[in-house]
Design an enzyme around this catalytic site. Structure first.
Site, PDB file in Angstrom:
ATOM      1  N   LYS A 104      50.371  71.257  21.784  1.00 36.76           N
ATOM      2  CA  LYS A 104      50.491  69.925  22.781  1.00 36.76           C
ATOM      3  C   LYS A 104      50.498  70.828  23.992  1.00 36.76           C
ATOM      4  O   LYS A 104      51.317  71.623  24.417  1.00 36.76           O
ATOM      5  CB  LYS A 104      52.071  69.368  22.419  1.00 36.76           C
ATOM      6  CG  LYS A 104      52.348  68.114  23.366  1.00 36.76           C
ATOM      7  CD  LYS A 104      53.682  67.711  23.016  1.00 36.76           C
ATOM      8  CE  LYS A 104      53.681  66.293  24.141  1.00 36.76           C
ATOM      9  NZ  LYS A 104      55.339  65.952  23.806  1.00 36.76           N
ATOM     10  N   HIS A 106      50.923  69.000  27.242  1.00 34.13           N
ATOM     11  CA  HIS A 106      51.439  67.936  28.073  1.00 34.13           C
ATOM     12  C   HIS A 106      53.163  67.664  27.687  1.00 34.13           C
ATOM     13  O   HIS A 106      53.280  67.999  26.420  1.00 34.13           O
ATOM     14  CB  HIS A 106      50.816  66.707  28.288  1.00 34.13           C
ATOM     15  CG  HIS A 106      51.053  65.907  27.029  1.00 34.13           C
ATOM     16  ND1 HIS A 106      49.827  66.041  26.038  1.00 34.13           N
ATOM     17  CD2 HIS A 106      51.725  64.969  26.790  1.00 34.13           C
ATOM     18  CE1 HIS A 106      50.333  65.058  25.058  1.00 34.13           C
ATOM     19  NE2 HIS A 106      51.360  64.388  25.246  1.00 34.13           N
TER      20      HIS A 106
END
Length: 221
Positions: A104, A106
């Protein structure tokens, strides 16, 4: 055989998680039996599954650990359910962690893990549904060890298929020797066969198919 093992075998069958038939495994092997932990879908089933793992982990590894690590994807609900069960059964707060298939990029929880952040000194118990070849450990053990200065206490799976991994030993024994931590299961497939055949729930044809499978893939120990 211990009562809890008998109850767990019945639970797997009643949940339609343990099946007998003709299956092609991830390893490519043709198997007359298959265990799919993705079949635990209700709250009651997940509660019971978490309790079974918690009891087995407690019996084997005690309470001297901090994190339950369940590899994505099937290991995620197992780790969560087991963490809840540890609090309910033993009053112990443990954290859960899982790897992501894709990092991921962000948010506050960006990176390659879901759940807790692994920290130096964390003692980790790895959780899997079933281990056939040990391939998933090849992917996840390095991730856990590279994320922080952790100690892997051991591995717990629900079912030991009790067949060869890459060599002549069972996959669980290969994992233990390769990575240097113990590997255990709630029940083994020989225990399943012994119990169900004793209840008359496996036909002579099914037993013959299982024997033939182990003749080809059974451990040479």
């Amino acid at each position: 055989m211990e009562q809890y093992k008998q109850e767990f075998i019945d639970f797997m069958k009643d949940s339609d998680v343990l099946k007998f038939g003709d299956f092609t495994l991830k390893s490519g092997r043709k198997s007359p039996f298959f265990m799919n932990a993705g079949g635990y879908v209700t709250g009651a089933q997940l509660k019971r599954l978490g309790e079974a793992y918690a009891k087995a982990i407690h019996d084997v590894y005690g309470l001297e650990f901090d994190v339950l690590f369940g590899p994505a994807y099937k290991g995620i609900p197992i780790a969560v359910a087991t963490a809840i069960a540890f609090e309910e059964l033993y009053g112990k707060q443990v954290r859960y962690c899982s790897d992501r298939k894709e990092d991921k990029d962000h948010g506050a929880d960006k990176g390659g893990f879901l759940g807790t952040k692994l920290q130096d000194g964390d003692r980790v118990v790895m959780i899997e549904d079933v281990t056939t070849s040990g391939k998933s450990m090849e992917e996840t053990v390095p991730k856990v060890r590279q994320a922080a200065d952790t100690k892997i206490v051991g591995l717990m799976v629900s079912l030991d298929r009790h067949e060869r991994g890459k060599g002549t030993q069972t996959a669980l024994k290969e994992i233990s020797e390769l990575y240097g931590f113990p590997a255990h299961a709630i029940v083994s497939m020989p225990e399943v066969v012994e119990y169900l055949s004793g209840k008359g729930e496996l036909s002579p044809e099914q037993l013959a198919q299982i024997d033939a499978y182990y003749s080809q893939y059974g451990p040479k120990e």
